[in-house]
Design an enzyme around this catalytic site. Structure first.
Site, PDB file in Angstrom:
ATOM      1  CG  ASN A  18      76.282  26.485 -29.808  1.00 13.05           C
ATOM      2  OD1 ASN A  18      76.724  24.993 -29.614  1.00 13.05           O
ATOM      3  ND2 ASN A  18      75.237  26.731 -30.498  1.00 13.05           N
ATOM      4  CB  ILE A  34      77.868  23.293 -26.061  1.00  9.68           C
ATOM      5  CG1 ILE A  34      77.875  24.949 -26.623  1.00  9.68           C
ATOM      6  CG2 ILE A  34      78.092  22.979 -24.848  1.00  9.68           C
ATOM      7  CD1 ILE A  34      78.625  25.689 -26.194  1.00  9.68           C
ATOM      8  CG  LEU A  86      74.352  18.082 -27.580  1.00 13.15           C
ATOM      9  CD1 LEU A  86      74.078  16.714 -28.429  1.00 13.15           C
ATOM     10  CD2 LEU A  86      73.061  18.993 -27.380  1.00 13.15           C
ATOM     11  CG  ASN A 133      68.513  18.798 -29.930  1.00 15.75           C
ATOM     12  OD1 ASN A 133      68.276  18.861 -30.968  1.00 15.75           O
ATOM     13  ND2 ASN A 133      69.656  19.029 -29.277  1.00 15.75           N
ATOM     14  CB  CYS A 147      71.132  14.154 -31.857  1.00 17.78           C
ATOM     15  SG  CYS A 147      71.139  15.132 -30.427  1.00 17.78           S
ATOM     16  N   GLY A 181      66.950  33.957 -32.932  1.00 13.89           N
ATOM     17  CA  GLY A 181      67.346  35.435 -33.091  1.00 13.89           C
ATOM     18  C   GLY A 181      66.371  36.659 -32.462  1.00 13.89           C
TER      19      GLY A 181
HETATM   20  C1  LIG Z   1      75.393  27.873 -26.615  1.00 17.71           C
HETATM   21  C2  LIG Z   1      74.204  27.115 -27.156  1.00 17.71           C
HETATM   22  C3  LIG Z   1      73.769  25.851 -26.652  1.00 17.71           C
HETATM   23  C4  LIG Z   1      72.742  25.148 -27.017  1.00 17.71           C
HETATM   24  N1  LIG Z   1      72.358  23.952 -26.583  1.00 17.71           N
HETATM   25  C5  LIG Z   1      71.200  23.422 -26.998  1.00 17.71           C
HETATM   26  C6  LIG Z   1      70.774  22.274 -26.712  1.00 17.71           C
HETATM   27  O1  LIG Z   1      71.485  21.509 -25.806  1.00 17.71           O
HETATM   28  N2  LIG Z   1      69.636  21.542 -27.084  1.00 17.71           N
HETATM   29  C7  LIG Z   1      68.775  22.192 -27.931  1.00 17.71           C
HETATM   30  O2  LIG Z   1      67.863  21.658 -28.227  1.00 17.71           O
HETATM   31  N3  LIG Z   1      69.053  23.472 -28.571  1.00 17.71           N
HETATM   32  C8  LIG Z   1      70.505  23.979 -28.166  1.00 17.71           C
HETATM   33  N4  LIG Z   1      70.796  25.294 -28.541  1.00 17.71           N
HETATM   34  C9  LIG Z   1      69.651  25.953 -29.603  1.00 17.71           C
HETATM   35  C10 LIG Z   1      69.113  26.745 -28.855  1.00 17.71           C
HETATM   36  O3  LIG Z   1      68.102  26.495 -27.931  1.00 17.71           O
HETATM   37  C11 LIG Z   1      68.220  27.833 -29.982  1.00 17.71           C
HETATM   38  O4  LIG Z   1      67.264  26.814 -30.768  1.00 17.71           O
HETATM   39  C12 LIG Z   1      68.973  28.538 -30.920  1.00 17.71           C
HETATM   40  O5  LIG Z   1      70.287  29.136 -30.406  1.00 17.71           O
HETATM   41  C13 LIG Z   1      68.173  29.699 -31.544  1.00 17.71           C
HETATM   42  O6  LIG Z   1      67.964  30.497 -30.681  1.00 17.71           O
HETATM   43  P1  LIG Z   1      68.682  31.888 -30.578  1.00 17.71           P
HETATM   44  O7  LIG Z   1      68.987  32.705 -31.829  1.00 17.71           O
HETATM   45  O8  LIG Z   1      67.771  32.856 -29.545  1.00 17.71           O
HETATM   46  O9  LIG Z   1      69.649  31.466 -29.723  1.00 17.71           O
HETATM   47  C14 LIG Z   1      71.983  25.934 -28.171  1.00 17.71           C
HETATM   48  C15 LIG Z   1      72.170  27.033 -28.438  1.00 17.71           C
HETATM   49  C16 LIG Z   1      73.499  27.730 -28.077  1.00 17.71           C
HETATM   50  C17 LIG Z   1      73.667  29.059 -28.574  1.00 17.71           C
END
Ligand SMILES: Cc1cc2nc3c(=O)[nH]c(=O)nc-3n(C[C@H](O)[C@H](O)[C@H](O)COP(=O)(O)O)c2cc1C
Ligand SMILES: Cc1cc2nc3c(=O)[nH]c(=O)nc-3n(C[C@H](O)[C@H](O)[C@H](O)COP(=O)(O)OP(=O)(O)OC[C@H]3O[C@@H](n4cnc5c(N)ncnc54)[C@H](O)[C@@H]3O)c2cc1C
Ligand SMILES: Cc1cc2nc3c(=O)[nH]c(=O)nc-3n(C[C@H](O)[C@H](O)[C@H](O)COP(=O)(O)OP(=O)(O)OC[C@H]3O[C@@H](n4cnc5c(N)ncnc54)[C@H](O)[C@@H]3O)c2cc1C
Ligand SMILES: Cc1cc2nc3c(=O)[nH]c(=O)nc-3n(C[C@H](O)[C@H](O)[C@H](O)COP(=O)(O)O)c2cc1C
Ligand code: FES
Ligand code: FES
Lengths: 300, 271, 300, 271
Positions: C69, C71, C73, C127, C130, C241
């Site tokens: 991704n 996005i 932020l 976070n 950044c 994951g």
């Molecule tokens: C679409 C998307 C948006 C995310 N936005 C943020 C965010 O704004 N701030 C942040 O700290 N992590 C963000 N993450 C990271 C997730 O919070 C998480 O740490 C990461 O996806 C690993 O977990 P998962 O494998 O279960 O997705 C984002 C992840 C995804 C997939």
């Protein structure tokens, strides 16, 4: 028909496809299935000044679309490799890249010194993921200054081109590469495995801690190849989760001049010859004169 | 003997391993023969090269959830049908047990170093549980020249030796529901004095605990004994050095089960 | 029956399962399917002092057992979050963790200052992936000193417990965590996504560069959780994951006190309630009095 | 009108989106209706909540090689059978096209904001290629109240409008093999003067190039027009902000196609 041959460190290779270090044994183990001369170059199992026994089992563990290994660098040592296993490559006129490592700067140097130039040895590949026992066990490849010094030291004792094989677990890959580049490195291999771990939920144990390889690594390795190949004017060899010729093309398009295939061979031992064939057909289909022409083509 | 083991005794091992192939096959049957144990028959699209009992195959389970191939002993082979006997222990075998007839599988075979036969007065074959899969082909080839000992948890696992019921088998069960009440090593040790009067060699396959117990009872006399070992494998071809077992070789203690094994001299390995 | 409730930063949560930041919108988007009160705590989308527009598309790309991704932020800013979206959590008495970020130290501080203590706000999650625009764009989370200073600065302006969410792309995670710990951090969330890239072989383009999440990340995240939870006496929240309750158990057994589920929700939006149920059944099956009892149990 | 569009006009959109569900279904047919185009029918295990034309579903392709769900417009729905019309463009649709009858799929539905109907003298529905899938349900509901324009590459794609052959459809083909020779926007512009005499609203779905051309011909008069947009999606539920499209809203330019769309006012988006 287009040509798969590439020039690497002034030598001509029949194709850009190599095995990744440690994933094709000492080379001869694959001979019952296909000949090592199929390879653009054979990359040796990681060699060291003295033999290493390696780790107890389990040494391999299956992950989702990935493999975790903790082989622990078992190898017969650089001398026995040349006595016992090198003759096959001489017989088959197959170029080799000697992957090597050490746990101290001295070991790297002594190992590199032992490898005499030979027309089939196209490069030395320094595995920089090894723990530096003199510096609290953090690996050489994580610090730009350490990388600079060790590459410099190795360059000083050998005339053979030197490749730095980098670990992804760093703060800033470009900074690390810069360290190696300033020390005169001739190329990069990207990437080595990522440190990982498994929990056995039934037994409530940690059966293995090791390096993650395979498809899970691919998008991370692609980014590294892109970043480093756009930043330094030396060839980059791509590795990490290449399973078929489409993956191979991704790496070439991202900027890799050559490729290494590791984990895929365990699942289908014919992966390498299949990729060579797939690339040949791709050149034909695209009426592309040579594989070199597509290197970096996705970078715009 | 020579006729039975042409490959092991006449052909050098390096030559044998040259004969491996990756062969496409189609599942013809995949039946539960005892609770949790399945007999898989695969019709190979071309003949497998001659094999030695104790050699194994790497089979690719036709499901993307399984990443690596899995090793199984060659249970039986009647051209063009390869049989494997397996126990469900984890994800791969679970999925395999649910794989239907006519599914395609790739089989890399035959792999590794099988049992090596020297001329002896008598052969003793020992197996525990699913270990029977590793020695079944050997039992079939040796016929009445061997004494067979089989140990399992309970009577219901006797189905595992149904295919060799023309031969006498000494059976032990842990729960005493059939035959000798105890482990198969205990059972063997009761016969050992008689057996030792001859020039014997033992072939064994089973859980680590069984092999360790066996070692203890043979320790004093260092009776010739070959054991079939199991280890997690990635490649099965000697490429990855993932499947090692520790041996007494000080220069290079870790040997590959898939390449230097899976059959080892009991006295050369550190169990 | 065992209890799923846990204590985190002195507050009691009904269970250890949270969403990962940025993967459950502003919370109310999931309401048609299940209520946010199902969560141990809701983790906000990453918030900043001022609203952010985010990146152009493509923002998401499928990988093998993973998602990339970019996005960028996008968010409405911390003020509008509290005006517009916080009332749902008040109404449903659901604890929240406020994930926030900045591109300068000042932005982090100003954002943290705006968030007034509230009984439902159990922590601020920084976070740290950044880019720091004042330091050449390298992210805050990659340098132990930067991490130390920014955590310290934030701790100074807020009474709310502070969690550092770390990026895997560092030289030495423990060193980074040490920086945060010395600055008084109250906990860690591990891991954020890994930088990755995709090549479109047909079009010969690079459609996306972004962060890799999903199962591919799991073994790497597990190792991080193990390493940090054994080294520091503050709670670790695991993420990366987690697809089902078995994955959730892996993280708990490795040492995580709580969990975050991200990518899995996109594939099955009921993943979180299913994991909560799965953990409940697990406790019953194992006759385990509380989920806290298994935290770290695989570490021996 | 009210009867036809009870949900869009009477019920507030937030309420509509509350009615989404993840429903198990079984594939009943999956036929190639034109080269590369498939009509998929799924028998849902429980009824889908009322939907508005233009709304979509997220379907989970039953294959581990496909990680995320894929979005498709609701082509048709006759309780309990949901129909989707799709074009094979990549891995997911390729695998879907090979998925057999009786396979189970999960369908998250109905999602997003459909076409919004105000009282107008006439409706004009414009679609290009697979864009027909997005407006098909609308065409069926509006019946003779709308003028339908359909553009495609060649005659062989006419099979895509076979199901609406009881209604008059103005057709264009790029190769001139049927109907008007040119793009569907060129065709529309020929009728636009006549149409503009009435109080019309246009509904369009098709490739980006078509929507851009449409915008150009409507620019001067800013004719009311709603467009159905497509974007890569991860969740389809508004959770990830992955599927945005740029709008004229300066405060928050990027809107989620899955949540604030997929139907947008043409004059509010930046194509
Ligand atoms: C679409 C998307 C948006 C995310 N936005 C943020 C965010 O704004 N701030 C942040 O700290 N992590 C963000 N993450 C990271 C997730 O919070 C998480 O740490 C990461 O996806 C690993 O977990 P998962 O494998 O279960 O997705 C984002 C992840 C995804 C997939
Ligand atoms: C040379 C050789 C021959 C074998 N022959 C047979 C046979 O004929 N019949 C049979 O049922 N099994 C045999 N095995 C064991 C069989 O390979 C494993 O049971 C199987 O790979 C487990 O796969 P899984 O995905 O179900 O288990 P996983 O989920 O991978 O693991 C579950 C359990 O199985 C054990 N295991 C995993 N891989 C192996 C392995 N390679 N060897 C031993 N234990 C393992 C693990 O320790 C774990 O406890 C043999 C193994 C080897 C090395
Ligand atoms: C609201 C909505 C409704 C849709 N309705 C239909 C429909 O009724 N029938 C139909 O055939 N298609 C429809 N699509 C497009 C469809 O979702 C994609 O074609 C499909 O997801 C591609 O999946 P793939 O795995 O085959 O392709 P991929 O391998 O993922 O990508 C192949 C190509 O498809 C494009 N693509 C991928 N995902 C999308 C997407 N979400 N939207 C648009 N293009 C995409 C890519 O740009 C790429 O060129 C719709 C999309 C949206 C957002
Ligand atoms: C079993 C195994 C052993 C390896 N041994 C070495 C080694 O000795 N030296 C080295 O530099 N890399 C070693 N690697 C890393 C690989 O060379 C390669 O960088 C990595 O596996 C990524 O490629 P892949 O995904 O194609 O396997 C090993 C990898 C595996 C799986
Ligand atoms: S399994 Fe790879 S060397 Fe034995
Ligand atoms: S696809 Fe996730 S917000 Fe639209």
């Amino acid at each position: 028909m287009g040509s798969l041959s590439i020039k690497l460190f002034g030598k001509t290779l029949r194709n850009p496809v190599m095995n990744a270090s440690g994933t094709l044994g000492y080379g001869r183990e694959i001979e019952p299935l296909w000949g090592v001369e199929t390879l653009g170059a054979y990359v040796t199992k990681g060699l060291s000044l003295n033999p290493h026994h390696g780790n107890p089992t389990p040494r391999v563990w299956e992950e989702q679309r990935g493999l975790i290994n903790s082989i622990g660098l078992q190898n017969v040592g650089v001398d026995r490799f040349f006595d016992q296993y090198f003759p096959l490559f001489q017989e088959k006129k197959t170029p080799i890249i000697v992957n090597f490592f050490g746990f101290t700067e001295e070991e790297y140097i002594a190992c590199a010194e032992k490898i005499r130039p030979h027309r089939l040895i196209i490069a030395l590949e320094m595995n920089l993921s090894c723990p530096n026992v003199k510096q609290g066990g953090i690996s050489f490849g994580k610090d730009p200054d350490l990388v600079h010094d060790i590459v410099m030291a190795v360059k000083r004792v050998t005339k053979i081109p030197v490749i730095a094989k980098l670990t992804p677990e760093v703060k800033n890959l470009k900074e690390i590469a810069q360290g190696a580049y300033e020390a005169g490195v001739d190329g990069f291999t990207l990437l080595n495995t990522i440190p990982a771990m498994v929990v056995d939920v039934e037994k409530r144990t940690i059966p293995i801690r090791g390096g993650l390889s395979g498809p899970a690594l691919k998008p991370v390795a692609l980014k590294a190849v892109y970043e480093i190949s756009t930043s330094f004017p030396v060839p980059v060899i791509g590795a990490g989760g290449i399973m078929d010729h489409t993956d191979a093309l991704s790496f070439l398009l991202a900027g890799a001049k050559a490729l290494q295939v590791g984990t895929a061979t365990f699942i289908d031992p014919y992966t390498i010859p299949k990729i060579v064939k797939g690339l040949e057909e791709y050149l034909k289909r695209c009426r592309c004169p040579s594989i070199g022409a597509i290197v970096g083509a996705a970078r715009g | 003997m020579h006729r039975l083991f042409a490959y092991a005794s006449v052909v050098d091992q390096r030559e044998i391993s040259r004969a491996m192939n990756d062969i496409e096959g189609k599942i013809t049957t995949n039946d539960e023969v005892a609770p949790g144990y399945y007999l898989l028959k695969v019709k190979l699209s071309r003949p497998m090269d001659p094999f030695v009992p104790g050699q194994f195959v790497m089979i690719r389970v036709p499901d993307r959830d399984v990443f690596l191939r899995r090793p199984f002993s060659i249970y039986d082979y009647h051209r063009p049908v390869l049989s494997l006997l397996y126990k469900v222990v984890g994800k791969g075998t679970e999925i395999l047990s649910k794989t239907g007839k006519n599914e395609k599988v790739s089989v890399l075979c035959p792999l590794g170093k099988g049992f090596y036969l020297q001329k002896r007065q008598e052969y003793v074959i020992l197996s525990g549980g699913i270990g029977i899969a590793g020695v079944h082909a050997l039992i079939r080839r040796l016929g009445t020249r061997s004494s067979v000992f089989f140990g399992c948890a309970a009577k219901k696992e006797l189905a595992l030796i149904k295919e060799i019921d023309t031969l006498p088998v000494s059976v032990s069960t842990l729960d005493g529901s059939y035959g000798f009440h105890g482990t198969v090593v205990d059972l063997l040790s009761e016969h050992l004095t008689t057996l030792r009067e001859k020039d014997i060699e033992i072939f064994a396959c089973g859980p680590a605990a069984m092999l360790k117990a066996l070692r203890r009872i043979l320790e004093k006399d260092k009776t010739p004994c070959q054991v079939l070992l199991e280890e997690r494998m990635a490649c099965g071809l000697g490429l990855c050095f993932g499947c090692v077992t520790k041996t007494v070789d000080e220069a290079e203690p870790y040997k590959r089960v898939c390449k230097e094994g899976p059959v080892f001299d009991l006295w050369e390995v550190c169990l």
